[in-house]
Write an enzyme that holds these catalytic residues in place. Sequence first.
Site, mmCIF file in Angstrom:
data_model
loop_
_atom_site.group_PDB
_atom_site.id
_atom_site.type_symbol
_atom_site.label_atom_id
_atom_site.label_comp_id
_atom_site.label_asym_id
_atom_site.label_seq_id
_atom_site.Cartn_x
_atom_site.Cartn_y
_atom_site.Cartn_z
ATOM 1 N N LYS A 83 -12.362 -4.958 -5.569
ATOM 2 C CA LYS A 83 -13.317 -3.870 -5.758
ATOM 3 C C LYS A 83 -12.651 -2.599 -6.254
ATOM 4 O O LYS A 83 -13.304 -1.722 -6.779
ATOM 5 C CB LYS A 83 -14.177 -3.614 -4.518
ATOM 6 C CG LYS A 83 -13.504 -3.501 -3.166
ATOM 7 C CD LYS A 83 -14.546 -3.143 -2.115
ATOM 8 C CE LYS A 83 -14.459 -3.888 -0.799
ATOM 9 N NZ LYS A 83 -13.234 -3.738 -0.018
ATOM 10 N N LYS B 184 0.827 -1.213 0.000
ATOM 11 C CA LYS B 184 0.000 0.000 0.000
ATOM 12 C C LYS B 184 0.857 1.258 0.000
ATOM 13 O O LYS B 184 0.468 2.276 -0.568
ATOM 14 C CB LYS B 184 -0.979 -0.005 1.182
ATOM 15 C CG LYS B 184 -2.059 -1.061 1.017
ATOM 16 C CD LYS B 184 -3.373 -0.688 1.656
ATOM 17 C CE LYS B 184 -4.445 -1.714 1.274
ATOM 18 N NZ LYS B 184 -5.690 -1.555 2.009
ATOM 19 N N LYS C 153 -6.659 -11.516 -8.521
ATOM 20 C CA LYS C 153 -7.941 -11.666 -7.815
ATOM 21 C C LYS C 153 -8.934 -10.567 -8.173
ATOM 22 O O LYS C 153 -8.543 -9.454 -8.529
ATOM 23 C CB LYS C 153 -7.720 -11.760 -6.302
ATOM 24 C CG LYS C 153 -7.497 -10.456 -5.604
ATOM 25 C CD LYS C 153 -7.752 -10.576 -4.081
ATOM 26 C CE LYS C 153 -7.900 -9.176 -3.518
ATOM 27 N NZ LYS C 153 -8.298 -9.078 -2.147
HETATM 28 P P1 ATP Z 1 -9.592 -3.809 -2.261
HETATM 29 O O1 ATP Z 1 -9.919 -3.972 -3.715
HETATM 30 O O2 ATP Z 1 -9.933 -2.430 -1.721
HETATM 31 O O3 ATP Z 1 -8.227 -4.308 -1.883
HETATM 32 P P2 ATP Z 1 -10.952 -6.232 -1.599
HETATM 33 O O4 ATP Z 1 -12.031 -6.408 -2.597
HETATM 34 O O5 ATP Z 1 -9.700 -7.008 -1.775
HETATM 35 O O6 ATP Z 1 -10.614 -4.709 -1.444
HETATM 36 P P3 ATP Z 1 -11.183 -6.428 1.341
HETATM 37 O O7 ATP Z 1 -12.088 -5.423 2.007
HETATM 38 O O8 ATP Z 1 -9.700 -6.255 1.496
HETATM 39 O O9 ATP Z 1 -11.619 -6.573 -0.203
HETATM 40 O O10 ATP Z 1 -11.541 -7.893 1.861
HETATM 41 C C1 ATP Z 1 -12.736 -8.254 2.467
HETATM 42 C C2 ATP Z 1 -12.797 -9.754 2.563
HETATM 43 O O11 ATP Z 1 -13.094 -10.326 1.276
HETATM 44 C C3 ATP Z 1 -11.494 -10.422 3.035
HETATM 45 O O12 ATP Z 1 -11.795 -11.440 3.960
HETATM 46 C C4 ATP Z 1 -10.908 -11.000 1.764
HETATM 47 O O13 ATP Z 1 -10.130 -12.147 2.034
HETATM 48 C C5 ATP Z 1 -12.154 -11.336 0.941
HETATM 49 N N1 ATP Z 1 -11.913 -11.256 -0.516
HETATM 50 C C6 ATP Z 1 -11.602 -10.136 -1.198
HETATM 51 N N2 ATP Z 1 -11.465 -10.383 -2.526
HETATM 52 C C7 ATP Z 1 -11.674 -11.719 -2.686
HETATM 53 C C8 ATP Z 1 -11.666 -12.606 -3.828
HETATM 54 N N3 ATP Z 1 -11.436 -12.152 -5.040
HETATM 55 N N4 ATP Z 1 -11.951 -13.898 -3.624
HETATM 56 C C9 ATP Z 1 -12.216 -14.357 -2.373
HETATM 57 N N5 ATP Z 1 -12.234 -13.594 -1.268
HETATM 58 C C10 ATP Z 1 -11.966 -12.285 -1.408
#
Ligand code: ATP
Length: 329
Positions: free
Chosen positions: A199, A114, A196
């Site tokens: 969002k 980050k 992955k």
């Molecule tokens: P950002 O895009 O802002 O990094 P993010 O979509 O990765 O956000 P987080 O808020 O960091 O989401 O994660 C929330 C939860 O969702 C965590 O427990 C994370 O492990 C899970 N998660 C996020 N993306 C995935 C994915 N693509 N597949 C499975 N689990 C996910």
Amino acid sequence: MKDKKIILSGIQPTGTFTLGNYIGAVRNWTKLQEEYDCIYMIANMHAITVRQDPAALRKNTANAYALILACGIDPEKSIAFIQSHNRCHAEMNWVLSCSTQFGELSRMTQFKAKAEKHPDDINAGLFTYPVLMAGDILLYQSDLVPVGADQKQHLELTRDIAQRFNQKYGELFTIPEPYIGETGARVMSLQDPTSKMSKSDDNPNACIFILEDKDTIIRKFRRAITDSDTCVRYAEGKDGINNLMTIYSAVTNKSYDEIEREFDGKGYGDFKTAVGEAVADHLAPVRDNFARLAADKAYLEKCWTEGAQKAESIARRTLSKAYRKVGFN
Ligand code: ATP
Ligand code: LTN
């Protein structure tokens, strides 16, 4: 003796939830409610480690709270609250900071990633974020913490901090374990199936947002990147198809064998449409629930106020003990 184990998890209100957040996190939270005492938190204090527009954060926080209820978190069965509503998190953060080493925090890979992504705002909160998270977990004497692979290192650090505090000041904290669900499904980007689904992806076609309408969802699946083979099967090197099979399996409960049989002799086009329809149908109740909840501000406020009270009454006990142990009058 408590009879049920305590589970705690959190999600940051940094945008609309994706199918990845749903399949990988929130959907599993709902399943744990019967067997465990669950505490789920909208981690808005974590969110401001990265620059947020205040009005957007306020709205995203309320929506994230409505969304976890829409996905099936029952505020009667579990404690669902917003982190900043419980002051114990900020207070515990300070106590635990003084039992955390600079060197430990410097090794956190998420901090390094980050910091690289936001070189103009490497703030102290971004650096000490894992301490805040340790407090979230330890305040509730949590036994189990369901987290994705990206959060494992933070959980390890939480265990180290807890053990160190217990050694220095006498037993206080339960040492939490990571909770790995049966389906640790990782949902990948529809446009680059080696990374992955996230969002914060710049390409809107890469991501399914859980409140999108059926036509949009189907269209995005139809555009998903696959390979030049024509046969629907799970195999190494077929990342795009493997991802679609993972998603289809997660929403229909069908095994990969069953899916291969179902699409035997059919092309990728039929399969993509079927995945899109299955996902849209699976998410339809979530969308309906969300629309109902988001329109009922009074109910939401009642739920999060009660959730914060329940959370605080548990957390306050642990915080008071920690204050006594470190020698505060
Ligand atoms: P950002 O895009 O802002 O990094 P993010 O979509 O990765 O956000 P987080 O808020 O960091 O989401 O994660 C929330 C939860 O969702 C965590 O427990 C994370 O492990 C899970 N998660 C996020 N993306 C995935 C994915 N693509 N597949 C499975 N689990 C996910
Ligand atoms: N850091 C996590 C969200 C989070 C969390 C927690 C998860 C904040 N506090 C406590 C588990 C336990 C994230 O960014 N996904």
